[in-house]
Design an enzyme around this catalytic site. Structure first.
Site, mmCIF file in Angstrom:
data_model
loop_
_atom_site.group_PDB
_atom_site.id
_atom_site.type_symbol
_atom_site.label_atom_id
_atom_site.label_comp_id
_atom_site.label_asym_id
_atom_site.label_seq_id
_atom_site.Cartn_x
_atom_site.Cartn_y
_atom_site.Cartn_z
ATOM 1 C CD GLU A 99 -3.253 0.313 0.620
ATOM 2 O OE1 GLU A 99 -2.889 1.311 -0.038
ATOM 3 O OE2 GLU A 99 -4.434 0.028 0.837
ATOM 4 C CG ASP A 100 -1.030 4.710 -1.516
ATOM 5 O OD1 ASP A 100 -1.700 3.987 -0.755
ATOM 6 O OD2 ASP A 100 -1.572 5.534 -2.293
ATOM 7 C CG ASP A 103 -6.219 8.183 5.749
ATOM 8 O OD1 ASP A 103 -5.749 8.787 6.709
ATOM 9 O OD2 ASP A 103 -7.164 8.636 5.083
ATOM 10 C CG PHE A 152 -4.419 15.083 1.363
ATOM 11 C CD1 PHE A 152 -5.307 14.043 1.574
ATOM 12 C CD2 PHE A 152 -3.968 15.327 0.068
ATOM 13 C CE1 PHE A 152 -5.768 13.258 0.515
ATOM 14 C CE2 PHE A 152 -4.414 14.547 -0.999
ATOM 15 C CZ PHE A 152 -5.318 13.520 -0.765
ATOM 16 N NE ARG A 165 -2.967 8.493 -9.286
ATOM 17 C CZ ARG A 165 -3.547 8.011 -8.188
ATOM 18 N NH1 ARG A 165 -2.820 7.587 -7.190
ATOM 19 N NH2 ARG A 165 -4.862 7.964 -8.086
HETATM 20 P P1 IMP Z 1 -7.711 4.147 3.857
HETATM 21 O O1 IMP Z 1 -8.407 5.305 4.491
HETATM 22 O O2 IMP Z 1 -6.648 3.563 4.760
HETATM 23 O O3 IMP Z 1 -8.697 3.122 3.384
HETATM 24 O O4 IMP Z 1 -6.946 4.689 2.601
HETATM 25 C C1 IMP Z 1 -7.554 4.717 1.347
HETATM 26 C C2 IMP Z 1 -6.701 5.363 0.305
HETATM 27 O O5 IMP Z 1 -6.841 6.769 0.441
HETATM 28 C C3 IMP Z 1 -5.199 5.139 0.346
HETATM 29 O O6 IMP Z 1 -4.768 3.926 -0.209
HETATM 30 C C4 IMP Z 1 -4.746 6.310 -0.508
HETATM 31 O O7 IMP Z 1 -4.831 5.975 -1.869
HETATM 32 C C5 IMP Z 1 -5.748 7.382 -0.145
HETATM 33 N N1 IMP Z 1 -5.151 8.340 0.802
HETATM 34 C C6 IMP Z 1 -5.209 8.357 2.142
HETATM 35 N N2 IMP Z 1 -4.515 9.390 2.658
HETATM 36 C C7 IMP Z 1 -3.992 10.038 1.577
HETATM 37 C C8 IMP Z 1 -3.141 11.197 1.421
HETATM 38 O O8 IMP Z 1 -2.694 11.851 2.384
HETATM 39 N N3 IMP Z 1 -2.836 11.542 0.154
HETATM 40 C C9 IMP Z 1 -3.267 10.867 -0.951
HETATM 41 N N4 IMP Z 1 -4.034 9.760 -0.850
HETATM 42 C C10 IMP Z 1 -4.403 9.369 0.401
HETATM 43 MG MG MG Z 2 -4.124 3.635 -2.219
#
Ligand code: IMP
Ligand code: MG
Length: 174
Positions: A99-100, A103, A152, A165
């Site tokens: 995962e990148d 969050d 963010f 990106r």
């Molecule tokens: P989750 O909230 O952990 O399900 O994250 C969902 C997705 O939201 C991540 O895989 C990212 O692609 C995107 N995301 C969450 N935080 C950020 C951020 O700070 N910048 C850009 N994308 C984000």
């Molecule tokens: Mg992602």
């Protein structure tokens, strides 16, 4: 908000990112100790991280990609929609999910559930970034690059409305 390049503040440089990827790859090699795994990258954000990680790791692995959409705020149980399924066989395999960023953790939780349902033996999570303060789902990365505050961020795969990106460094939108 309609940010352009002038609104970006450097958070992590390309050099810091690449050095840390070397550390993560070494941890992964040490942990798996010769076992074969499948690396599954989460589109689109993990694209560059997965490519660099795969080329730093010695662990034998095939790789594949998955894409999912989460419904943030609705549930922490990992209710997601799979937009692109991996095409490789998952039955009985050890998976490294790349995962990148973690969050809320909802996406990774949902993907873990999906891969388990497809018969994966064990799923480990590797995330370049970890925003622990935003977590809703009960999940922690097994391998992690950087802990970051509730900011963010964009660049190195991460986007704001599909922008930024391609940047080699990671920035905070000011
Ligand atoms: P989750 O909230 O952990 O399900 O994250 C969902 C997705 O939201 C991540 O895989 C990212 O692609 C995107 N995301 C969450 N935080 C950020 C951020 O700070 N910048 C850009 N994308 C984000
Ligand atoms: Mg992602």
């Amino acid at each position: 908000m309609n940010p352009d390049a002038s609104n970006l503040e450097l958070l992590l440089s390309e050099k810091q990112i690449q050095e840390e990827i070397g550390n993560i790859a070494a941890d992964i090699d040490c942990f798996f100790g010769g076992r074969e795994i499948i690396v599954i990258g989460v589109l689109k954000g993990a694209l560059f991280f997965m490519a660099d990680l795969l080329r730093s790791m010695k662990t034998q692995s095939g790789f594949d990609l998955i894409q999912a959409k989460s419904y943030e705020g609705t549930t922490s149980a990992g209710e997601i929609k799979i937009l692109k399924e991996p095409s490789c066989a998952l039955e009985g395999k050890e998976i490294l999910l790349v995962e990148d960023i973690l969050d809320t953790g909802i996406t990774a939780t949902g993907i873990k559930k999906y891969l388990t349902e497809k018969g994966a033996e064990k799923i480990y999570v590797c995330s370049l970034l970890n925003k622990k303060g935003r977590r809703i789902a009960d999940i922690e990365p097994d391998f992690c690059g950087f802990e970051i505050d509730n900011l963010f961020v964009v660049g190195y795969g991460l986007d704001y409305n599909e922008k930024f990106r391609e940047l080699r460094d990671i920035y905070v939108i000011a």
